[in-house]
Design a protein around this motif. Structure first.
Motif: not given
Length: 350
Positions: A64-79
């Motif tokens: 789950v922690n790995a998924l959250k790290n992926l989510q952070v990367k998604c946020a930066h791509i969205e930016a």
């Protein structure tokens, strides 16, 4: 309990049981002690974990922690996506600007449009007969002869502001006009209001700059949902002595505690005015604001965004009222803070 179930089954119908249940519920909800206990229990549940995550095996939590790290990367791509969108907006803003400049020239009578530029055929005119069109033309020409030829489009921006509920609450005015345009660097943007020389202040332009955040907050990356306004700064209004409409003088009677005499004192206090828009509350470094300041800034951000995104690009449709119906559902119920309201009858001409 066995005999109670038997008694209930023998003595009460289902409808009776529903009625009794409702009565008991009403009695309970009217008991202050029960309500207080229930509220305390509900307050304890707000924000509390369901226990599911805690019950997961360690190896699953790790994933789950790995998924959250992926989510952070998604946020930066969205930016990055919004960054490119902003660059595209700036590209097309350069194409819009000559049209906005020409609009401004027509409004303030710096340019008179040609007959070809003024030709407009609304849909309803298609149904008019040639006779009706000629009659309407004669009547319009007659009215024009009777009236003095006005310059440009009188009270253009005033009418635009008054036609929008979100903005009209800021104004209670007489002979006023304003012009607004936007410019931006990065994701920040500035609203500019142009004024003709007047008896109240020396400025010819008043500005309001909004600071934007276009990338995730490292301390809370999951809250990122695109660019958002983080703060704003106004400008100094160079008021002519005695003409500052953001202040008013009041007289108040005071009674002397010892002698009992009464005297009248004069005090200068803040006054509700449109021009308070250029003096927003300052956000401290801690980022913490009192409730009133938060409400003022929330309304301020909404107004600034609305002027930039809707009013400036579509000003003529707000002037004619054609754009009002489109905004009724999402604008008419929103009201700016009372701090923004004006009782001063001042919004000088452009």
């Amino acid at each position: 309990m066995h005999w109670m179930r038997s008694l209930i089954n023998d003595s009460f119908s289902p409808a009776d049981l529903v009625s009794v249940s409702r009565q008991l519920t009403m009695q309970m909800m009217q008991n202050p002690q029960i309500l207080a206990a229930l509220q305390e229990r509900l307050d304890g549940l707000v924000g509390s974990p369901s226990g599911y995550m805690e019950s997961l095996p360690k190896v699953v939590k790790r994933r789950v922690n790995a998924l959250k790290n992926l989510q952070v990367k998604c946020a930066h791509i969205e930016a990055k996506f919004y960054e490119e969108v902003h660059e595209l907006e700036r590209k097309y803003a350069a194409l819009y600007q000559p049209l906005f400049d020409k609009r401004s020239d027509i409004v303030k009578a710096a340019y008179e449009p040609t007959d070809e530029e003024c030709e407009w055929k609304p849909d309803e005119e298609e149904e008019l007969t040639e006779e009706m069109k000629e009659k309407a033309k004669v009547e319009e020409e007659k009215k024009d002869e009777e009236k003095e030829d006005p310059k440009g489009i009188p009270e253009f921006w005033l009418t635009v502001f008054k036609n929008v509920d979100l903005l009209s609450e800021m104004l209670q005015v007489g002979r006023e006009r304003a012009s607004a345009c936007t410019q931006g660097s990065d994701c920040d943007f500035t609203l500019e209001f142009y004024f003709e020389p007047n008896d109240f202040f020396a400025n010819t332009v008043l500005t309001k700059t909004y600071k934007m955040r276009s990338e995730p907050d490292e301390s809370d990356p999951f809250s990122f949902d695109g660019p958002e306004i983080m703060g704003c700064t106004g400008c100094t209004v160079d008021w002519i002595k005695g003409k500052n409409v953001t202040l008013k003088t009041i007289k108040k009677k005071q009674k002397h505690k010892g002698r009992g005499t009464v005297r009248t004192v004069t005090k200068t206090v803040p006054n509700d005015s449109f021009f308070n828009f250029f003096s927003p509350p300052e956000v401290p470094e801690s980022g913490e604001l009192d409730e009133d300041s938060e409400a003022v800034l929330a309304a301020d951000f909404e107004i600034g965004h609305f002027i930039r995104e809707r009013i400036v690009p579509r000003a003529v449709l707000y002037f004619t009222g054609e754009a009002i119906e489109d905004d009724d559902d999402d604008v008419s119920e929103r009201q700016p803070s009372s701090v923004m309201k004006s009782n001063d009858a001042l919004f000088p001409n452009v």
